[in-house]
Design a protein around this motif. Structure first.
Motif, PDB file in Angstrom:
ATOM      1  N   SER A 266       2.659  16.384 -26.409  1.00 10.62           N
ATOM      2  CA  SER A 266       3.291  17.395 -26.315  1.00 10.62           C
ATOM      3  C   SER A 266       3.146  17.516 -27.582  1.00 10.62           C
ATOM      4  O   SER A 266       4.725  17.630 -27.372  1.00 10.62           O
ATOM      5  CB  SER A 266       4.133  17.320 -25.282  1.00 10.62           C
ATOM      6  N   PRO A 267       2.517  18.282 -28.591  1.00 11.73           N
ATOM      7  CA  PRO A 267       2.790  18.607 -29.790  1.00 11.73           C
ATOM      8  C   PRO A 267       3.960  19.526 -30.135  1.00 11.73           C
ATOM      9  O   PRO A 267       4.533  19.635 -30.957  1.00 11.73           O
ATOM     10  CB  PRO A 267       1.351  18.534 -30.574  1.00 11.73           C
ATOM     11  N   ARG A 268       3.583  20.342 -29.365  1.00 10.22           N
ATOM     12  CA  ARG A 268       4.453  21.799 -28.664  1.00 10.22           C
ATOM     13  C   ARG A 268       5.956  21.833 -28.515  1.00 10.22           C
ATOM     14  O   ARG A 268       6.005  23.219 -28.020  1.00 10.22           O
ATOM     15  CB  ARG A 268       3.456  23.216 -28.744  1.00 10.22           C
ATOM     16  N   THR A 269       6.083  21.021 -27.659  1.00 20.07           N
ATOM     17  CA  THR A 269       6.841  21.008 -27.091  1.00 20.07           C
ATOM     18  C   THR A 269       8.024  20.886 -27.773  1.00 20.07           C
ATOM     19  O   THR A 269       8.148  19.012 -27.688  1.00 20.07           O
ATOM     20  CB  THR A 269       6.955  20.889 -25.726  1.00 20.07           C
ATOM     21  N   ILE A 270       9.254  21.220 -28.082  1.00 14.96           N
ATOM     22  CA  ILE A 270      10.211  20.394 -28.918  1.00 14.96           C
ATOM     23  C   ILE A 270      10.606  19.476 -27.472  1.00 14.96           C
ATOM     24  O   ILE A 270      10.894  19.478 -26.603  1.00 14.96           O
ATOM     25  CB  ILE A 270      11.438  21.353 -29.321  1.00 14.96           C
ATOM     26  N   LEU A 271      11.888  18.633 -27.918  1.00 14.36           N
ATOM     27  CA  LEU A 271      11.619  17.459 -27.093  1.00 14.36           C
ATOM     28  C   LEU A 271      12.734  17.519 -25.835  1.00 14.36           C
ATOM     29  O   LEU A 271      13.053  16.938 -25.043  1.00 14.36           O
ATOM     30  CB  LEU A 271      12.867  16.478 -27.857  1.00 14.36           C
ATOM     31  N   SER A 272      13.759  18.464 -26.163  1.00 13.17           N
ATOM     32  CA  SER A 272      14.750  18.714 -25.669  1.00 13.17           C
ATOM     33  C   SER A 272      14.059  19.479 -23.955  1.00 13.17           C
ATOM     34  O   SER A 272      14.677  19.703 -23.201  1.00 13.17           O
ATOM     35  CB  SER A 272      15.751  19.613 -26.073  1.00 13.17           C
ATOM     36  N   VAL A 273      13.230  20.364 -24.171  1.00 15.13           N
ATOM     37  CA  VAL A 273      12.761  20.690 -23.360  1.00 15.13           C
ATOM     38  C   VAL A 273      11.682  19.949 -22.447  1.00 15.13           C
ATOM     39  O   VAL A 273      11.580  19.362 -21.415  1.00 15.13           O
ATOM     40  CB  VAL A 273      11.308  21.991 -23.720  1.00 15.13           C
ATOM     41  N   TYR A 274      10.941  18.995 -23.526  1.00 17.60           N
ATOM     42  CA  TYR A 274      10.758  17.540 -22.955  1.00 17.60           C
ATOM     43  C   TYR A 274      10.651  16.800 -21.406  1.00 17.60           C
ATOM     44  O   TYR A 274      10.084  16.946 -20.904  1.00 17.60           O
ATOM     45  CB  TYR A 274       9.495  16.672 -24.046  1.00 17.60           C
ATOM     46  N   ASN A 275      12.362  16.381 -22.110  1.00 21.68           N
ATOM     47  CA  ASN A 275      13.160  16.330 -21.411  1.00 21.68           C
ATOM     48  C   ASN A 275      13.309  16.201 -20.017  1.00 21.68           C
ATOM     49  O   ASN A 275      13.868  15.746 -19.313  1.00 21.68           O
ATOM     50  CB  ASN A 275      14.086  15.371 -22.098  1.00 21.68           C
ATOM     51  N   SER A 276      13.232  17.529 -20.240  1.00 16.85           N
ATOM     52  CA  SER A 276      14.039  18.663 -18.582  1.00 16.85           C
ATOM     53  C   SER A 276      12.903  18.835 -17.681  1.00 16.85           C
ATOM     54  O   SER A 276      13.071  18.885 -16.610  1.00 16.85           O
ATOM     55  CB  SER A 276      14.499  19.939 -19.194  1.00 16.85           C
ATOM     56  N   TYR A 277      11.295  18.040 -17.661  1.00 18.76           N
ATOM     57  CA  TYR A 277      10.597  18.572 -16.537  1.00 18.76           C
ATOM     58  C   TYR A 277       9.739  16.816 -16.172  1.00 18.76           C
ATOM     59  O   TYR A 277       9.734  16.487 -17.091  1.00 18.76           O
ATOM     60  CB  TYR A 277       9.497  19.113 -17.567  1.00 18.76           C
TER      61      TYR A 277
END
Length: 120
Positions: free
Chosen positions: A24-35
């Motif tokens: 998921s190259p366009r998603t920042i880490l903090s957002v990725y970790n939320s879903y």
């Protein structure tokens, strides 16, 4: 740049194994970790279906009945990468495989997917 980049598909014989990856190259880490994240597949001529899902820290996973005991979903949040290990593959597993968020209301644009073909 795509939101999801799937890879790892290919041609495999029945009973074989593959491991898919989804970055998921366009998603920042903090957002990725939320879903919650999920793998989906679309067999030829059929609708896309949910294969497996996983909570943000990987503590809970769920699987479609058709893949239980054969597929394992996992994630590496530091790499923003989702995985699907597939064992004992069957011809009915033949499909294009995609990843996305697990909740439809949170879907991002779909990636190109990766093709899995199970055939002798």
């Amino acid at each position: 740049q795509a939101y999801f980049v799937e890879s790892g598909g290919g041609l495999v014989q029945p009973g074989g194994s593959l491991k898919l990856s989804c970055k998921s190259p366009r998603t920042i880490l903090s957002v990725y970790n939320s879903y919650d994240m999920a793998w989906y597949r679309q067999p030829p001529g059929k609708q896309r279906e949910l294969v497996a899902s996983i909570t943000p820290r990987g503590g809970t996973t769920n699987y479609a009945d058709s893949v239980k005991g054969r597929f394992t979903i996992s994630r590496d949040n530091g790499k923003r990468t989702l995985y699907l290990a597939m064992n004992s593959l069957r011809s009915e597993d033949t499909a294009a495989y995609y990843c996305n968020r697990a909740d439809a209301q949170d879907f991002l644009p779909w990636g190109q997917g990766t093709q899995v073909t199970v055939s002798s």
